[in-house]
Write a protein that holds these residues in place. Sequence first.
Motif, PDB file in Angstrom:
ATOM      1  N   ILE A 156       0.850  -1.197   0.000  1.00  0.00           N
ATOM      2  CA  ILE A 156       0.000   0.000   0.000  1.00  0.00           C
ATOM      3  C   ILE A 156       0.882   1.243   0.000  1.00  0.00           C
ATOM      4  CG2 ILE A 156      -1.754   1.310   1.253  1.00  0.00           C
ATOM      5  CD1 ILE A 156      -2.621  -1.353   2.582  1.00  0.00           C
ATOM      6  N   PHE A 157       0.708   2.063  -1.024  1.00  0.00           N
ATOM      7  CA  PHE A 157       1.289   3.402  -1.017  1.00  0.00           C
ATOM      8  C   PHE A 157       0.110   4.364  -0.922  1.00  0.00           C
ATOM      9  CE2 PHE A 157       4.341   0.710  -3.251  1.00  0.00           C
ATOM     10  CZ  PHE A 157       5.488   0.981  -2.522  1.00  0.00           C
ATOM     11  N   ALA A 158       0.275   5.436  -0.142  1.00  0.00           N
ATOM     12  CA  ALA A 158      -0.888   6.289   0.124  1.00  0.00           C
ATOM     13  C   ALA A 158      -0.500   7.758   0.218  1.00  0.00           C
ATOM     14  CB  ALA A 158      -1.564   5.842   1.421  1.00  0.00           C
ATOM     15  N   THR A 159      -1.458   8.601  -0.166  1.00  0.00           N
ATOM     16  CA  THR A 159      -1.279  10.055  -0.027  1.00  0.00           C
ATOM     17  C   THR A 159      -1.811  10.543   1.312  1.00  0.00           C
ATOM     18  OG1 THR A 159      -3.452  10.577  -0.935  1.00  0.00           O
ATOM     19  CG2 THR A 159      -1.653  10.331  -2.507  1.00  0.00           C
ATOM     20  N   GLY A 160      -2.644   9.712   1.993  1.00  0.00           N
ATOM     21  CA  GLY A 160      -3.418  10.236   3.119  1.00  0.00           C
ATOM     22  C   GLY A 160      -4.438  11.215   2.550  1.00  0.00           C
ATOM     23  N   ASN A 161      -4.624  12.333   3.227  1.00  0.00           N
ATOM     24  CA  ASN A 161      -5.486  13.372   2.671  1.00  0.00           C
ATOM     25  C   ASN A 161      -4.877  13.864   1.357  1.00  0.00           C
ATOM     26  OD1 ASN A 161      -6.092  14.504   5.922  1.00  0.00           O
ATOM     27  ND2 ASN A 161      -7.754  14.112   4.486  1.00  0.00           N
ATOM     28  N   LEU A 162      -5.729  14.236   0.416  1.00  0.00           N
ATOM     29  CA  LEU A 162      -5.191  14.969  -0.729  1.00  0.00           C
ATOM     30  C   LEU A 162      -5.157  16.450  -0.353  1.00  0.00           C
ATOM     31  CD1 LEU A 162      -7.836  16.334  -2.253  1.00  0.00           C
ATOM     32  CD2 LEU A 162      -8.082  14.024  -3.145  1.00  0.00           C
ATOM     33  N   ILE A 163      -4.635  17.262  -1.244  1.00  0.00           N
ATOM     34  CA  ILE A 163      -4.541  18.690  -0.942  1.00  0.00           C
ATOM     35  C   ILE A 163      -5.215  19.479  -2.047  1.00  0.00           C
ATOM     36  CG2 ILE A 163      -2.892  20.628  -0.833  1.00  0.00           C
ATOM     37  CD1 ILE A 163      -1.219  18.877   1.022  1.00  0.00           C
ATOM     38  N   THR A 164      -6.084  20.399  -1.646  1.00  0.00           N
ATOM     39  CA  THR A 164      -6.728  21.236  -2.651  1.00  0.00           C
ATOM     40  C   THR A 164      -7.058  22.613  -2.098  1.00  0.00           C
ATOM     41  OG1 THR A 164      -8.331  21.273  -4.449  1.00  0.00           O
ATOM     42  CG2 THR A 164      -9.160  20.564  -2.311  1.00  0.00           C
ATOM     43  N   TYR A 165      -7.610  23.424  -2.969  1.00  0.00           N
ATOM     44  CA  TYR A 165      -8.039  24.770  -2.645  1.00  0.00           C
ATOM     45  C   TYR A 165      -9.423  24.668  -2.001  1.00  0.00           C
ATOM     46  CZ  TYR A 165      -8.314  29.818  -3.569  1.00  0.00           C
ATOM     47  OH  TYR A 165      -8.377  31.176  -3.454  1.00  0.00           O
ATOM     48  N   PRO A 166      -9.743  25.514  -1.030  1.00  0.00           N
ATOM     49  CA  PRO A 166     -11.063  25.413  -0.389  1.00  0.00           C
ATOM     50  C   PRO A 166     -12.206  25.411  -1.406  1.00  0.00           C
ATOM     51  CG  PRO A 166      -9.671  26.991   0.773  1.00  0.00           C
ATOM     52  CD  PRO A 166      -8.916  26.590  -0.467  1.00  0.00           C
ATOM     53  N   GLY A 167     -13.070  24.416  -1.300  1.00  0.00           N
ATOM     54  CA  GLY A 167     -14.245  24.329  -2.189  1.00  0.00           C
ATOM     55  C   GLY A 167     -13.958  23.662  -3.516  1.00  0.00           C
ATOM     56  N   SER A 168     -12.688  23.313  -3.779  1.00  0.00           N
ATOM     57  CA  SER A 168     -12.357  22.716  -5.074  1.00  0.00           C
ATOM     58  C   SER A 168     -12.548  21.199  -5.054  1.00  0.00           C
ATOM     59  CB  SER A 168     -10.934  23.096  -5.480  1.00  0.00           C
ATOM     60  OG  SER A 168     -10.728  22.779  -6.851  1.00  0.00           O
TER      61      SER A 168
END
Length: 460
Positions: A156-168
């Motif tokens: 298993i390789f994982a990002t955990g949470n992804l990252i984005t702009y608020p509301g995107s």
Amino acid sequence: MTPHLLPGARLVTATLAILVSVSAARADTVVIEHVTLLDGVHAPQPDMTVAVDGARIAAVTPSVIAHDLKGRRIDGRSRFLIPGLMDVHIHLRGGFDPGPTPGGEPAPPNRQEGVEALASFLYAGVTTVVDVGNRPEHILPLRADERAGRVLAPRIFATGNLITYPGSHGDRIAVRISDFEKDKALLDRHITEQQPDILKLTLEEEGWGSRPMIPLMPVELLGKIIRYYNLHGIRTTVHVSSELRSLEAIYAGSDTLAHPVIQGPVSDSFVKLMAAKKIPFASTLTIGDNYSRLVEHPEYLDQPLYVASFSAADREELRTRTRAEYKSRTWTAWMKVMTPIAEENVRKVHVAGGVVACGTDQSSGAATHRELELLAQAGIAPLDIIRIATYNGAVFLGKSDQLGSIDTGKLADLVLLSKDPATDINNAKSIVFVMKNGQIIDESQLPLAGGRQPRRFSGS
Ligand SMILES: [Zn+2]
């Protein structure tokens, strides 16, 4: 790549060195004899012998000079050995289910569903998965358990949470960043606490298909975040769906893309660019195909891999409620139109020399095999599909020195098949056994949602 068939004297010298190291090996050395090797990297190699010692491939040699290899013999005659399959775009079930109601509140993480989905991958010969966006409290303990050998699962390789702009796009399972300097502490926390194997960002304003427009991460901010993670030694992937955003993500420094272009046909210059830069991207044809397939061909749920991967109740739910819901959605019709276009985009980049890696955007080993079928439907040759589903996945991860082909020294993630996948990619389902980390999986120990399955391989 080092070819296996070295000329004369070098071959003998290299083989002697291998024989010495393997003879001294532990008793659990496995020797697969007289097998055809197909890894999509080297040309197909008939009548080869592969020795596996511990977690690694200890020798790959023509059978004619392999008699002295010590270990438990496995007859590979009329059989085919491929590297373990890799799915580089999943969202493990139990933590993140896109489901029929986007924007709806997610259910609390369900570890059992995650464990069952992981079992379905191993059962289908998928020995590596990359989770590119999930709730950390779901995926990260499973990743830790897999690495400690506490759960029967693919790597298993994982990002955990992804990252984005608020509301995107993907906001629901994201760390939300609106200003690099102000929010840097959130990035530091993500890196320290979640230890992402790869960072996932999204560059997606939607406003296509049946989706309304949403905020888009500014490209300058995207570039700063990518650079920050790279400076911590972490590779990156970006969700994109159009040619424009793909170009922006690439020039913002992204190492990979999480999807092909799916909003329309790619331009010739984009194809050339993808071939020149060799940016790996996940194929993800299955996610779009999935909607109309369920509406028009629900009988696919009776295929053995689906029966093993899903509970009877889940399959019934899909056949009835989910199917009716998909039938009524504009999105289903949209994706039915766009899937052949995405297929052609993938094929064009592949033919030009770009790096396609198999990814489904789903969460079962059955779906990974569906992706292989769709790559074939796109017009890609079976041997190339094997490379896409193995070596190119390792390239996507930056781990092609450890995984993805049948070479001495690599981790022994292998699948033995009874039918030739180079003539028909569906033969990748004819599994004799799945080996991960040098261990042959006992299917009767897999906690599959469809119920326990008998062990496939008795030992010869
Ligand atoms: Zn995804």
